[in-house]
Design a protein around this motif. Sequence first.
Motif, mmCIF file in Angstrom:
data_model
loop_
_atom_site.group_PDB
_atom_site.id
_atom_site.type_symbol
_atom_site.label_atom_id
_atom_site.label_comp_id
_atom_site.label_asym_id
_atom_site.label_seq_id
_atom_site.Cartn_x
_atom_site.Cartn_y
_atom_site.Cartn_z
ATOM 1 N N ILE A 1 0.744 -0.408 16.854
ATOM 2 C CA ILE A 1 1.166 -0.965 15.578
ATOM 3 C C ILE A 1 0.010 -1.747 14.979
ATOM 4 N N VAL A 2 0.004 -1.847 13.650
ATOM 5 C CA VAL A 2 -1.084 -2.492 12.922
ATOM 6 C C VAL A 2 -0.501 -3.528 11.971
ATOM 7 N N GLY A 3 -1.153 -4.687 11.860
ATOM 8 C CA GLY A 3 -0.675 -5.707 10.937
ATOM 9 C C GLY A 3 -1.632 -6.871 10.857
ATOM 10 N N CYS A 4 -1.124 -7.993 10.355
ATOM 11 C CA CYS A 4 -1.926 -9.208 10.201
ATOM 12 C C CYS A 4 -1.799 -10.083 11.450
ATOM 13 N N PRO A 5 -2.867 -10.781 11.824
ATOM 14 C CA PRO A 5 -2.815 -11.634 13.012
ATOM 15 C C PRO A 5 -1.740 -12.715 12.904
ATOM 16 N N LYS B 1 0.809 -1.213 0.000
ATOM 17 C CA LYS B 1 0.000 0.000 0.000
ATOM 18 C C LYS B 1 0.845 1.266 0.000
ATOM 19 N N LYS B 2 2.146 1.108 0.245
ATOM 20 C CA LYS B 2 3.024 2.275 0.300
ATOM 21 C C LYS B 2 3.898 2.428 -0.936
ATOM 22 N N GLN B 3 3.950 1.401 -1.776
ATOM 23 C CA GLN B 3 4.688 1.487 -3.029
ATOM 24 C C GLN B 3 4.037 0.565 -4.038
ATOM 25 N N ASN B 4 4.322 0.809 -5.327
ATOM 26 C CA ASN B 4 3.658 0.026 -6.378
ATOM 27 C C ASN B 4 4.622 -0.776 -7.232
ATOM 28 N N VAL B 5 5.867 -0.829 -6.831
ATOM 29 C CA VAL B 5 6.842 -1.600 -7.594
ATOM 30 C C VAL B 5 7.984 -2.018 -6.672
ATOM 31 N N VAL B 6 8.572 -3.180 -6.947
ATOM 32 C CA VAL B 6 9.739 -3.630 -6.202
ATOM 33 C C VAL B 6 10.682 -4.327 -7.168
ATOM 34 N N ALA B 7 11.972 -4.109 -6.987
ATOM 35 C CA ALA B 7 12.989 -4.787 -7.789
ATOM 36 C C ALA B 7 13.498 -5.999 -7.025
ATOM 37 N N VAL B 8 13.501 -7.154 -7.671
ATOM 38 C CA VAL B 8 13.996 -8.394 -7.058
ATOM 39 C C VAL B 8 15.382 -8.676 -7.617
ATOM 40 N N SER B 9 16.398 -8.544 -6.769
ATOM 41 C CA SER B 9 17.784 -8.742 -7.211
ATOM 42 C C SER B 9 18.416 -9.994 -6.627
ATOM 43 N N ASP B 10 17.812 -10.550 -5.578
ATOM 44 C CA ASP B 10 18.352 -11.746 -4.940
ATOM 45 C C ASP B 10 17.994 -12.973 -5.793
ATOM 46 N N THR B 11 19.008 -13.634 -6.337
ATOM 47 C CA THR B 11 18.775 -14.751 -7.258
ATOM 48 C C THR B 11 18.229 -16.001 -6.563
ATOM 49 N N SER B 12 18.192 -15.998 -5.227
ATOM 50 C CA SER B 12 17.622 -17.137 -4.512
ATOM 51 C C SER B 12 16.105 -17.041 -4.395
ATOM 52 N N ILE B 13 15.541 -15.890 -4.774
ATOM 53 C CA ILE B 13 14.093 -15.711 -4.681
ATOM 54 C C ILE B 13 13.428 -16.204 -5.959
ATOM 55 N N HIS B 14 12.681 -17.294 -5.847
ATOM 56 C CA HIS B 14 11.959 -17.867 -6.984
ATOM 57 C C HIS B 14 10.453 -17.886 -6.767
ATOM 58 N N VAL B 15 10.043 -17.804 -5.510
ATOM 59 C CA VAL B 15 8.617 -17.849 -5.184
ATOM 60 C C VAL B 15 8.293 -16.699 -4.236
ATOM 61 N N ILE B 16 7.225 -15.980 -4.523
ATOM 62 C CA ILE B 16 6.775 -14.908 -3.638
ATOM 63 C C ILE B 16 5.379 -15.240 -3.126
ATOM 64 N N GLU B 17 5.001 -14.598 -2.048
ATOM 65 C CA GLU B 17 3.661 -14.753 -1.506
ATOM 66 C C GLU B 17 3.121 -13.389 -1.104
ATOM 67 N N ILE B 18 1.809 -13.256 -1.159
ATOM 68 C CA ILE B 18 1.151 -12.031 -0.720
ATOM 69 C C ILE B 18 0.294 -12.366 0.486
ATOM 70 N N LEU B 19 0.601 -11.710 1.597
ATOM 71 C CA LEU B 19 -0.170 -11.877 2.818
ATOM 72 C C LEU B 19 -1.187 -10.749 2.883
ATOM 73 N N GLU B 20 -2.469 -11.105 2.849
ATOM 74 C CA GLU B 20 -3.549 -10.109 2.860
ATOM 75 C C GLU B 20 -4.477 -10.417 4.011
ATOM 76 N N CYS B 21 -4.835 -9.382 4.787
ATOM 77 C CA CYS B 21 -5.651 -9.633 5.971
ATOM 78 C C CYS B 21 -6.381 -8.377 6.410
ATOM 79 N N LYS B 22 -7.358 -8.580 7.263
ATOM 80 C CA LYS B 22 -8.001 -7.483 7.967
ATOM 81 C C LYS B 22 -7.070 -7.031 9.088
ATOM 82 N N ASN B 23 -6.902 -5.725 9.224
ATOM 83 C CA ASN B 23 -5.953 -5.193 10.192
ATOM 84 C C ASN B 23 -6.284 -5.571 11.633
ATOM 85 N N VAL B 24 -5.233 -5.876 12.379
ATOM 86 C CA VAL B 24 -5.306 -6.050 13.828
ATOM 87 C C VAL B 24 -4.355 -5.028 14.439
#
Length: 208
Positions: free
Chosen positions: A131-135, A45-68
């Motif tokens: 602080i606010v985040g996912c449970p 929600k704070k940025q709309n793009v990210v550069a992936v430079s670490d060659t060990s990263i092959h899988v990403i995940e998105i954690l989406e939740c109602k704020n706690v």
Amino acid sequence: YVAEMQPGLGGYPFTISWDVDSLTSGTYILRDSATHGALLRVDMKKQNVVAVSDTSIHVIEILECKNVSVTYGTNGGWNLLSIPVEVADQRKASLFPYSQSEAFAYNGSYSVQETLKIGVGYWIKMEQATIVGCPHLSDTLIVSKGWNMIGSLSAPIAVSSIVAVPDSIVSSNYFGYSGGYYVASMLDPGSGYWVKANVPGVLILSSS
């Protein structure tokens, strides 16, 4: 959401972009799947793009939740606390920008920590903060022989419900701090605790 990434002909680094306006209310964290955010962690929600430079990263995940939200009620003194929610920015400077000290973790001796992890207890001197985040409702904490400062979950849990492996490793009460030490029967969200282990092992926490 989990996605396997395949860089184009140019290889690494490559970029991932998204439409921030399409995200509904709540928390959205994009992170690497292998470490759940140690290599890559972004507040979508704070940025709309990210550069992936670490060659060990092959899988990403998105954690989406109602704020706690978790509020730390303090009077500007020392607090034994923890981070009981998943946040996009784990830096102490972001979580507690008005704190009056560094964050100190303990592993046989104290050390200053710039990044605050779930499951770990920290000493911080500060005023009230929220602080606010996912449970975060379960965790497996690695403990060393001797005294350990551990964290809590997003919901209270009874000390009697904690599973120790091996089952006889805990050799003390659980101690919280509120102007002085007290024996804790519950682990409350946002608090940190001391516990002593007679051998290395793990503590399994679950609020379900």
